[in-house]
Scaffold this active site. Structure first.
Site, mmCIF file in Angstrom:
data_model
loop_
_atom_site.group_PDB
_atom_site.id
_atom_site.type_symbol
_atom_site.label_atom_id
_atom_site.label_comp_id
_atom_site.label_asym_id
_atom_site.label_seq_id
_atom_site.Cartn_x
_atom_site.Cartn_y
_atom_site.Cartn_z
ATOM 1 N N HIS A 124 0.805 -1.222 0.000
ATOM 2 C CA HIS A 124 0.000 0.000 0.000
ATOM 3 C C HIS A 124 0.840 1.275 0.000
ATOM 4 O O HIS A 124 1.919 1.339 0.584
ATOM 5 C CB HIS A 124 -1.024 -0.003 1.139
ATOM 6 C CG HIS A 124 -0.480 0.094 2.527
ATOM 7 N ND1 HIS A 124 -0.207 1.300 3.142
ATOM 8 C CD2 HIS A 124 -0.201 -0.849 3.456
ATOM 9 C CE1 HIS A 124 0.212 1.094 4.369
ATOM 10 N NE2 HIS A 124 0.237 -0.208 4.593
ATOM 11 N N ASP A 133 6.284 1.525 6.832
ATOM 12 C CA ASP A 133 4.932 1.021 6.582
ATOM 13 C C ASP A 133 4.235 2.021 5.667
ATOM 14 O O ASP A 133 3.833 3.096 6.112
ATOM 15 C CB ASP A 133 4.193 0.889 7.914
ATOM 16 C CG ASP A 133 2.740 0.470 7.783
ATOM 17 O OD1 ASP A 133 2.341 0.024 6.706
ATOM 18 O OD2 ASP A 133 2.009 0.584 8.793
ATOM 19 N N GLU A 189 -5.207 1.678 2.548
ATOM 20 C CA GLU A 189 -5.102 0.458 3.357
ATOM 21 C C GLU A 189 -5.315 0.769 4.825
ATOM 22 O O GLU A 189 -5.911 -0.034 5.557
ATOM 23 C CB GLU A 189 -3.732 -0.193 3.148
ATOM 24 C CG GLU A 189 -3.580 -1.567 3.812
ATOM 25 C CD GLU A 189 -3.164 -1.492 5.283
ATOM 26 O OE1 GLU A 189 -3.337 -2.510 5.998
ATOM 27 O OE2 GLU A 189 -2.673 -0.429 5.724
ATOM 28 N N GLU A 190 -4.824 1.912 5.275
ATOM 29 C CA GLU A 190 -4.851 2.231 6.704
ATOM 30 C C GLU A 190 -6.261 2.463 7.247
ATOM 31 O O GLU A 190 -6.447 2.523 8.460
ATOM 32 C CB GLU A 190 -3.982 3.465 6.991
ATOM 33 C CG GLU A 190 -2.495 3.276 6.713
ATOM 34 C CD GLU A 190 -1.801 2.326 7.676
ATOM 35 O OE1 GLU A 190 -2.483 1.797 8.577
ATOM 36 O OE2 GLU A 190 -0.591 2.116 7.528
ATOM 37 N N GLU A 214 3.784 -6.404 3.597
ATOM 38 C CA GLU A 214 3.544 -5.490 4.714
ATOM 39 C C GLU A 214 4.768 -5.419 5.613
ATOM 40 O O GLU A 214 5.712 -6.190 5.460
ATOM 41 C CB GLU A 214 2.354 -5.992 5.548
ATOM 42 C CG GLU A 214 1.030 -5.326 5.218
ATOM 43 C CD GLU A 214 0.953 -3.879 5.682
ATOM 44 O OE1 GLU A 214 1.930 -3.365 6.273
ATOM 45 O OE2 GLU A 214 -0.092 -3.245 5.456
ATOM 46 N N HIS A 268 3.949 1.520 13.178
ATOM 47 C CA HIS A 268 3.103 2.719 13.323
ATOM 48 C C HIS A 268 3.797 3.797 14.154
ATOM 49 O O HIS A 268 3.142 4.685 14.707
ATOM 50 C CB HIS A 268 1.730 2.388 13.924
ATOM 51 C CG HIS A 268 0.773 1.846 12.922
ATOM 52 N ND1 HIS A 268 -0.584 1.985 13.036
ATOM 53 C CD2 HIS A 268 0.980 1.154 11.770
ATOM 54 C CE1 HIS A 268 -1.184 1.399 12.007
ATOM 55 N NE2 HIS A 268 -0.243 0.887 11.230
#
Length: 381
Positions: free
Chosen positions: A90, A213, A246-247, A269, A350
């Site tokens: 993503h 990410d 995606e998030e 990922e 994150h």
């Protein structure tokens, strides 16, 4: 769980695995750094999408942007009867969303994706106005205050001792509300960590940055595309999907799975490196057997572990919680029959993330090996 025996051997072997065994490819590093510097909040992925498409297009047989905003690259396979495969990574990043503009020109923000102010840290941000981008500072307030300043006092260990949350912080802009309106800043404006904080940081045989990410996974997909087009092609037609949103629930990949051929989707990922899952940042790629949104296809997960062994990499099988991916979202919604998950082992997901400097190379190698294996034709387990 499938691959448990391999997992025990993998954990024993991690200490023997040299992190820098594979040379770090400078093309991969340059691609990753360019991707990291490009802004790409959910719903406004234009800048990073342009970088990714420019780098993907020379390595695929066909490249296009679909109506959802995904970039899709097709690499033709060698077996015309093999069912097509979709691979996703993503483009979007965690960011902030302006909820309101205060009379003093500061911005009250809320998260766009799951994270907290401490994940980003106080400091410079970019306010992506419709007219122009403006600098700002994610700020709390003076620690030299008392209960008369509850916003700060609540977060002090000798005060309210609360975790720092979005109600405590604001974005200082140094502008008047009229100036902000002229720049196209208002409710719904995205606010991102500034480029000055988005450079790769080398630490031993590892790299750190915000937004590995999922930019590191995008870099791995780009490397895999170069290998597939330049060497032995995949068995099946392979759709490489650089997905959006995606998030907030895998929106772009779900659309791609609904509209593209095939019944298998594999998500690339970042994978949490935590003792809870038996995974380590010192180990090889993490292969998911399940996550919070569902169970991955065991045969696919087993094949990913086998592909890692074939490339001399020790995979880390894992049953993940508090984690979801493009692939598990798509299968949970009934938009793909089967799913797989291949992750770059990552500390501090994150947040300010850290992974092996060779993670991009390793994951790309495993993916290429997997895609070159004979296609599956058997029915469900």
């Amino acid at each position: 769980m499938g691959g448990v025996g391999r997992g025990r051997r993998g954990r024993a072997a991690r200490g023997r695995r040299a992190t820098g065994r594979r040379p770090v490819d400078e093309q991969d590093r340059a691609a990753l750094q360019e991707l990291l510097r490009a802004y790409g909040p959910v719903g406004q992925e234009d800048e990073v999408r342009e970088v990714a498409r420019r780098r993907l297009e020379p390595s695929v047989d066909r490249c296009w942007q679909d109506p959802a905003g995904n970039v899709v690259g097709l690499v033709r396979g060698t077996d015309p009867d093999a069912p097509a495969v979709r691979v996703t990574a993503h483009l979007d990043e965690l960011s902030m969303l302006v909820k309101r503009v205060e009379p003093d020109g500061s911005l009250h923000v809320t998260p766009l994706g799951t994270m907290y102010p401490g994940n980003f840290g106080l400091g410079p941000v970019a306010v992506l106005g419709d007219g122009r981008h403006l600098p700002g500072v994610l700020a709390l307030g003076s620690e030299h205050t008392t209960q008369e300043t509850p916003r700060v006092w609540q977060t002090k260990p000798d005060g309210g001792d609360q975790a720092l949350d979005w109600t405590h912080v604001s974005v200082f802009t140094g502008r008047s509300p009229a100036d902000l309106a002229d720049a196209g800043v208002g409710p719904g404006t995205r606010v991102c960590v500034d480029r000055s904080k988005r450079g790769l940081f080398d630490v031993g045989g590892f790299v750190g940055s915000y937004f590995l990410d999922d930019r590191a996974a995008v870099a791995a997909l780009l490397r895999a595309a170069r290998e597939l087009r330049g060497g032995t092609r995949p068995r099946a037609d392979t759709y490489l999907v650089l997905s959006v949103a995606e998030e907030i629930g895998g929106v772009g990949a779900s659309y791609a799975c609904r509209t593209l051929p095939g019944d298998l989707v594999v998500a690339l990922e970042v994978g949490p490196a935590e003792a809870e899952y038996g995974t380590s940042v010192h180990g090889g790629p993490v292969v998911g057997y399940s996550d919070a949104a569902g169970v991955y296809d065991k045969r696919v997960a087993d094949r990913l572990c086998a592909a890692a062994r074939a490339r001399g990499v020790v995979a880390q099988p894992a049953v993940l919680g508090a984690f979801e991916s493009d692939a598990s979202h798509a299968t949970a919604a009934g938009l793909s029959a089967r799913a797989g998950l291949l992750c770059l082992p990552t500390l501090s997901t994150h947040g300010y993330e850290v992974m092996p400097a060779t993670a991009v190379t390793d994951v790309a190698a495993v993916l290429v090996e997997f895609l070159r294996q004979p296609a599956e034709r058997e029915g469900p387990v």
